[in-house]
Design an enzyme around this catalytic site. Structure first.
Site, PDB file in Angstrom:
ATOM      1  N   THR A   1      -2.645  11.135   6.071  1.00  0.00           N
ATOM      2  CA  THR A   1      -1.909  10.019   6.810  1.00  0.00           C
ATOM      3  C   THR A   1      -1.020  10.829   7.727  1.00  0.00           C
ATOM      4  OG1 THR A   1       0.019   8.491   7.007  1.00  0.00           O
ATOM      5  CG2 THR A   1      -0.131  10.071   5.207  1.00  0.00           C
ATOM      6  N   ASP A   2      -0.653  10.432   9.113  1.00  0.00           N
ATOM      7  CA  ASP A   2       0.233  11.008   9.963  1.00  0.00           C
ATOM      8  C   ASP A   2       1.662  11.014   9.553  1.00  0.00           C
ATOM      9  OD1 ASP A   2       0.822   8.419  10.351  1.00  0.00           O
ATOM     10  OD2 ASP A   2       0.598   7.992  12.264  1.00  0.00           O
ATOM     11  N   GLU A   3       2.021  10.343   8.496  1.00  0.00           N
ATOM     12  CA  GLU A   3       3.288  10.275   8.018  1.00  0.00           C
ATOM     13  C   GLU A   3       3.454  11.751   7.543  1.00  0.00           C
ATOM     14  OE1 GLU A   3       4.763   7.203   5.560  1.00  0.00           O
ATOM     15  OE2 GLU A   3       3.285   5.786   6.860  1.00  0.00           O
TER      16      GLU A   3
ATOM     17  N   TYR B   1       6.442   8.563  -0.450  1.00  0.00           N
ATOM     18  CA  TYR B   1       5.110   8.287  -0.347  1.00  0.00           C
ATOM     19  C   TYR B   1       4.610   9.493   0.435  1.00  0.00           C
ATOM     20  CZ  TYR B   1       0.951   6.773   2.302  1.00  0.00           C
ATOM     21  OH  TYR B   1      -0.164   7.011   3.048  1.00  0.00           O
TER      22      TYR B   1
ATOM     23  N   LYS C   1       1.777  12.476  -0.066  1.00  0.00           N
ATOM     24  CA  LYS C   1       0.553  12.910   0.669  1.00  0.00           C
ATOM     25  C   LYS C   1       0.726  14.283   1.344  1.00  0.00           C
ATOM     26  CE  LYS C   1      -2.440  10.337   1.469  1.00  0.00           C
ATOM     27  NZ  LYS C   1      -3.445   9.948   0.689  1.00  0.00           N
TER      28      LYS C   1
HETATM   29  P1  NAD Z   1      -4.652   0.761  -0.570  1.00  0.00           P
HETATM   30  O1  NAD Z   1      -3.389   0.547  -1.273  1.00  0.00           O
HETATM   31  O2  NAD Z   1      -5.153  -0.747  -0.003  1.00  0.00           O
HETATM   32  O3  NAD Z   1      -5.967   1.137  -1.748  1.00  0.00           O
HETATM   33  C1  NAD Z   1      -5.712   1.974  -2.486  1.00  0.00           C
HETATM   34  C2  NAD Z   1      -6.749   2.025  -3.788  1.00  0.00           C
HETATM   35  O4  NAD Z   1      -6.821   3.163  -4.421  1.00  0.00           O
HETATM   36  C3  NAD Z   1      -6.781   0.844  -4.309  1.00  0.00           C
HETATM   37  O5  NAD Z   1      -7.959   0.305  -4.601  1.00  0.00           O
HETATM   38  C4  NAD Z   1      -6.252   1.245  -5.739  1.00  0.00           C
HETATM   39  O6  NAD Z   1      -6.743   0.491  -6.883  1.00  0.00           O
HETATM   40  C5  NAD Z   1      -6.939   2.758  -5.859  1.00  0.00           C
HETATM   41  N1  NAD Z   1      -6.124   3.541  -6.772  1.00  0.00           N
HETATM   42  C6  NAD Z   1      -4.858   3.840  -6.752  1.00  0.00           C
HETATM   43  N2  NAD Z   1      -4.380   4.499  -7.753  1.00  0.00           N
HETATM   44  C7  NAD Z   1      -5.693   5.015  -8.332  1.00  0.00           C
HETATM   45  C8  NAD Z   1      -5.701   5.909  -9.551  1.00  0.00           C
HETATM   46  N3  NAD Z   1      -4.887   6.551  -9.940  1.00  0.00           N
HETATM   47  N4  NAD Z   1      -7.305   6.138  -9.719  1.00  0.00           N
HETATM   48  C9  NAD Z   1      -8.111   5.494  -9.087  1.00  0.00           C
HETATM   49  N5  NAD Z   1      -7.900   4.667  -7.953  1.00  0.00           N
HETATM   50  C10 NAD Z   1      -6.642   4.414  -7.686  1.00  0.00           C
HETATM   51  O7  NAD Z   1      -4.689   1.810   0.603  1.00  0.00           O
HETATM   52  P2  NAD Z   1      -5.249   2.083   1.778  1.00  0.00           P
HETATM   53  O8  NAD Z   1      -4.454   1.443   3.021  1.00  0.00           O
HETATM   54  O9  NAD Z   1      -6.757   1.725   2.002  1.00  0.00           O
HETATM   55  O10 NAD Z   1      -5.322   3.653   1.942  1.00  0.00           O
HETATM   56  C11 NAD Z   1      -6.309   4.553   1.538  1.00  0.00           C
HETATM   57  C12 NAD Z   1      -5.846   5.956   1.790  1.00  0.00           C
HETATM   58  O11 NAD Z   1      -5.695   6.117   3.270  1.00  0.00           O
HETATM   59  C13 NAD Z   1      -4.697   6.306   1.068  1.00  0.00           C
HETATM   60  O12 NAD Z   1      -4.910   7.723   0.719  1.00  0.00           O
HETATM   61  C14 NAD Z   1      -3.753   6.371   2.367  1.00  0.00           C
HETATM   62  O13 NAD Z   1      -2.804   7.420   2.074  1.00  0.00           O
HETATM   63  C15 NAD Z   1      -4.600   6.588   3.605  1.00  0.00           C
HETATM   64  N6  NAD Z   1      -3.940   6.269   4.655  1.00  0.00           N
HETATM   65  C16 NAD Z   1      -3.886   4.754   4.727  1.00  0.00           C
HETATM   66  C17 NAD Z   1      -3.271   4.412   6.151  1.00  0.00           C
HETATM   67  C18 NAD Z   1      -2.916   3.007   6.460  1.00  0.00           C
HETATM   68  O14 NAD Z   1      -2.657   2.524   7.505  1.00  0.00           O
HETATM   69  N7  NAD Z   1      -3.395   2.170   5.362  1.00  0.00           N
HETATM   70  C19 NAD Z   1      -3.235   5.346   7.333  1.00  0.00           C
HETATM   71  C20 NAD Z   1      -3.521   6.772   7.072  1.00  0.00           C
HETATM   72  C21 NAD Z   1      -3.918   7.113   5.915  1.00  0.00           C
HETATM   73  O1  TDX Z   2       7.445  -6.934   6.666  1.00  0.00           O
HETATM   74  C1  TDX Z   2       7.604  -5.690   7.235  1.00  0.00           C
HETATM   75  N1  TDX Z   2       8.413  -5.861   8.219  1.00  0.00           N
HETATM   76  C2  TDX Z   2       8.437  -4.734   8.954  1.00  0.00           C
HETATM   77  O2  TDX Z   2       8.937  -4.673  10.174  1.00  0.00           O
HETATM   78  C3  TDX Z   2       6.746  -4.862   6.736  1.00  0.00           C
HETATM   79  C4  TDX Z   2       6.048  -4.670   5.321  1.00  0.00           C
HETATM   80  C5  TDX Z   2       6.890  -3.389   7.767  1.00  0.00           C
HETATM   81  N2  TDX Z   2       7.656  -3.409   8.729  1.00  0.00           N
HETATM   82  C6  TDX Z   2       7.610  -2.449   9.540  1.00  0.00           C
HETATM   83  C7  TDX Z   2       7.590  -1.059   8.899  1.00  0.00           C
HETATM   84  C8  TDX Z   2       6.842  -0.155   9.923  1.00  0.00           C
HETATM   85  O3  TDX Z   2       7.701   0.227  10.958  1.00  0.00           O
HETATM   86  O4  TDX Z   2       6.495  -2.503  10.122  1.00  0.00           O
HETATM   87  C9  TDX Z   2       5.826  -0.962  10.179  1.00  0.00           C
HETATM   88  C10 TDX Z   2       4.485  -0.660   9.543  1.00  0.00           C
HETATM   89  O5  TDX Z   2       4.805  -1.023   8.095  1.00  0.00           O
HETATM   90  P1  TDX Z   2       3.744  -0.659   7.009  1.00  0.00           P
HETATM   91  O6  TDX Z   2       2.597  -1.671   7.160  1.00  0.00           O
HETATM   92  O7  TDX Z   2       4.663  -0.538   5.817  1.00  0.00           O
HETATM   93  O8  TDX Z   2       3.238   0.624   7.396  1.00  0.00           O
HETATM   94  P2  TDX Z   2       3.749   2.174   7.332  1.00  0.00           P
HETATM   95  O9  TDX Z   2       5.015   2.296   6.525  1.00  0.00           O
HETATM   96  O10 TDX Z   2       3.987   2.594   8.910  1.00  0.00           O
HETATM   97  O11 TDX Z   2       2.434   2.941   6.822  1.00  0.00           O
HETATM   98  C11 TDX Z   2       1.329   2.762   6.837  1.00  0.00           C
HETATM   99  O12 TDX Z   2       0.727   3.644   7.849  1.00  0.00           O
HETATM  100  C12 TDX Z   2       0.466   5.008   7.161  1.00  0.00           C
HETATM  101  C13 TDX Z   2       0.537   2.726   5.650  1.00  0.00           C
HETATM  102  O13 TDX Z   2       0.950   1.657   4.720  1.00  0.00           O
HETATM  103  C14 TDX Z   2       0.400   4.259   4.904  1.00  0.00           C
HETATM  104  O14 TDX Z   2      -0.428   4.080   3.729  1.00  0.00           O
HETATM  105  C15 TDX Z   2      -0.207   4.969   5.841  1.00  0.00           C
HETATM  106  O15 TDX Z   2      -0.124   6.401   5.537  1.00  0.00           O
END
Ligand code: NAD
Ligand code: TDX
Length: 332
Positions: free
Chosen positions: A121-123, A148, A152
């Protein structure tokens, strides 16, 4: 085409990636997923049985991981605890899955000399000021804010060390905020869409001025597939689609698209340590590997996503009350 082992493939982005691989290649895919609260088999329905297999298990289970990695050409590692707010309530599963899980997979990739792609992630780079002209690049120093993002960042550093010390054939990608179908409704965009569909008001943390750089999950998947196929071993690639918007603008777009007044939202307690702004410079991925996003228009992608949640209430409804009850406990 190599056979893929996709960890976390029952989650939001992992399930999108599995569909992307099955649609765009002739590869077979095995998903390894623990099915935590975030994993959902309904996100993998209808996939071709001759090319898709699901294994329920924990990426920290060394014997299972070793057995599966031995049997595949390529691991794409999505599995993680992924929600910042949860990591502030209880960091322990984040250390288990994001650090020990990545370590366990790297050891198996090392023993079997298996190509490994790590999803991050960019975080890991911390945050930017709102008026900073800079964006994150592959050279930006790590500075994570939450449990988190710290786990990562740690997992990325493990991958780099296993490349240098043990010659593991790995690449890393760090992507910005994803949106699209099948995203868990604890996350910002689907939480607000389902709030409005459910007759609840959207909830904005703080003043709603934090900026996220949005990318459609399909574009994340196309970038990951490209890196897995053509990325240079040991390299990191940033993935982003120039989609910066502040949270207030996103909520107002959702309200307007769903026929509600643009001010029908609540300001709620801010997130502790809330990162102000993320922004990705994806020049390396675009110039070296020729990647470009398909969803260049965020507003159009958001409208499609709203339609998907409207049409798939059966997918999200079972979780809605529990998700909102948990947020209510922290005044959010
Ligand atoms: P998500 O929470 O929707 O999915 C995570 C999945 O991992 C789930 O299906 C869960 O059951 C599985 N999991 C969790 N712990 C596990 C374990 N110990 N063993 C096996 N499976 C396990 O997450 P997402 O939003 O799809 O993110 C997927 C990946 O992308 C993560 O690595 C996250 O850091 C990265 N990422 C997410 C975002 C975003 O905006 N959501 C952005 C950048 C990077
Ligand atoms: O109810 C809400 N109200 C609100 O203002 C929630 C759930 C979030 N927020 C804000 C927090 C953040 O500024 O919205 C923005 C986005 O929040 P999230 O969806 O929780 O994402 P963020 O914390 O930015 O992280 C996401 O992007 C990077 C993913 O959850 C991560 O897995 C990924 O690494």
């Amino acid at each position: 085409m190599p056979d893929f082992l996709v960890t976390g493939g029952a989650g939001f982005i992992g399930s999108n990636f599995v569909r992307h691989v099955l649609d765009h290649t002739d590869a077979s895919v095995t998903v390894l997923d623990k099915l935590t609260y975030a994993g959902n088999l309904a996100s993998l329905e209808g996939l071709p049985e001759d090319r898709f297999r699901f294994v329920q298990g924990d990426i920290c289970d060394a014997d299972l991981v070793d057995y599966l990695v031995a049997d595949h050409d390529l691991v794409v590692h999505f599995a993680a605890e992924s929600h910042n707010d949860n990591s502030l309530r209880d960091p322990s599963p984040f250390l288990h899955t994001n650090l020990i899980g990545t370590y366990t997979l790297l050891e198996a990739a090392r023993h079997h000399d298996t190509r490994f792609h790590h999803i991050s992630t960019d975080e890991v780079y911390g945050d930017l000021e709102l008026d900073d002209p800079a964006r994150f690049t592959e050279a930006t120093p790590y500075n994570p804010s939450s449990p988190y993002s710290a786990t990562k960042a740690g997992s990325d550093l493990l991958v780099r060390a296993w490349v240098r010390s043990f010659g593991v054939r790995a690449t890393i990608s760090n992507c910005s905020n994803n949106y699209g179908p099948y995203q868990h409704i604890e996350k910002f965009i689907p939480r607000q869409i389902t709030n409005v569909l459910d007759g609840r008001r959207p909830k904005l943390y703080g003043a709603g001025l934090n900026v996220r750089d949005w990318i459609h999950a399909d574009d994340h998947s196309s970038a990951v597939l490209l890196i897995a196929q053509r990325g240079e071993i040991g390299e990191t690639y940033l993935i982003g689609a120039d989609g910066e918007h502040n949270n207030l603008d996103v909520v107002q777009s959702i309200l307007t698209m769903l026929g509600q007044p643009a001010d029908a939202f609540d300001l709620v307690a801010d997130r502790i340590g809330h990162d102000l702004r993320y922004a990705i410079d994806s020049t390396k991925l675009r110039t070296e590997l020729g990647w470009a996003p398909r969803f260049a228009d965020f507003t159009a992608g958001l409208a499609e996503t709203i339609s998907w949640y409207r049409e798939h209430e059966a997918w999200w409804r079972p979780q809605k009350d529990a998700v909102e009850a948990k947020y209510a406990e922290s005044g959010q």
